[in-house]
Write an enzyme that holds these catalytic residues in place. Structure first.
Site, mmCIF file in Angstrom:
data_model
loop_
_atom_site.group_PDB
_atom_site.id
_atom_site.type_symbol
_atom_site.label_atom_id
_atom_site.label_comp_id
_atom_site.label_asym_id
_atom_site.label_seq_id
_atom_site.Cartn_x
_atom_site.Cartn_y
_atom_site.Cartn_z
ATOM 1 C CG ASP A 145 -2.098 -1.096 1.112
ATOM 2 O OD1 ASP A 145 -2.250 -1.866 0.217
ATOM 3 O OD2 ASP A 145 -2.816 -0.901 2.255
ATOM 4 C CG HIS B 180 2.199 0.383 4.396
ATOM 5 N ND1 HIS B 180 2.009 -0.397 5.310
ATOM 6 C CD2 HIS B 180 1.151 1.084 4.227
ATOM 7 C CE1 HIS B 180 0.710 -0.385 5.713
ATOM 8 N NE2 HIS B 180 0.307 0.442 5.014
HETATM 9 ZN ZN LIG Z 1 -2.552 3.134 3.278
#
Ligand SMILES: [Zn+2]
Length: 215
Positions: free
Chosen positions: A10, A164
């Site tokens: 993400d 991430h």
């Molecule tokens: Zn996020």
């Protein structure tokens, strides 16, 4: 150990970080899904990186336009729809045909993630909401996430991991993580388990109620 793992990344793509993620995946012939923040795509070099993600067989999804206040706490339909629609438009042909949308909400699953207006918009427009099982605090503890994720892989037969691809140093641990998972006999797949898609191509399941604000 047995089981399956779906990898999701993400908040990127990020120059200087996502290239290393892509290299680690390519070296092991592994597929993944990347959830992109729409406004980020207009920054220099970002779209090219998103195009590389797509060209290497990974899937791209929508992770809101600004990654601001979670959509369940906005209270403004036009703003919520904009967060979704602008990103989808910006992704264009790079977006997975099932129109993956992942709400933002600092890792926790709950009613703050979507408003009823946002959920209705996603359903009416055929989106697929993609949740996660393993949130391992990689943005906050970049050196601890890999071991934390490995320790949790037996929580269910098929887990969806979120990390991430942002510049925290966390992704430096990705190659070791992937090798350990593969050595343990866990299959890394690109598909999503049913339990992770409370809205699938516009069709809601009961689980969608768990992430929509109760009026
Ligand atoms: Zn996020």
């Amino acid at each position: 150990m047995t089981g399956r793992l779906t990898l999701t990344f993400d908040n990127g793509p990020t120059p200087g970080v996502t290239e290393g993620v892509l290299d680690a995946l390519r070296e092991r012939d592994l597929p993944a899904t990347f959830f992109v923040v729409g406004s980020w795509l207009d920054s220099p070099g970002i779209r090219e990186l998103a195009e590389r993600v797509h060209a290497e067989g990974h899937w791209l999804g929508n992770h809101t336009y600004t990654h601001g206040v979670p959509l369940g706490r906005r209270g403004d339909r036009a703003v919520e729809v904009g967060e979704i629609a602008l990103t989808q438009e910006s992704l264009g042909d790079l977006a997975h045909p099932d129109k993956f949308f992942r709400p933002n909400g600092a890792g926790s699953v709950g009613h703050h993630l979507l408003s009823q207006d946002a959920a209705d918009y996603l359903a009416e427009n055929g989106f697929t909401v993609v949740m996660w099982d393993l949130y391992v605090r990689d943005p906050h503890e970049p050196d601890l996430w890999a071991d934390r994720a490995l320790a949790r892989l037996d929580e269910r037969e098929w887990n969806v991991l979120v990390t991430h691809d942002v510049p925290t140093g966390a992704m430096d641990h990705l190659p070791r993580f992937l090798d350990t998972v593969l050595d343990a006999g866990i299959e890394i797949v690109q598909e999503l388990p049913e339990h992770a898609t409370p809205l699938l191509r516009g069709q809601p399941t009961a689980a969608l109620n768990d992430i929509v604000t109760t009026a």
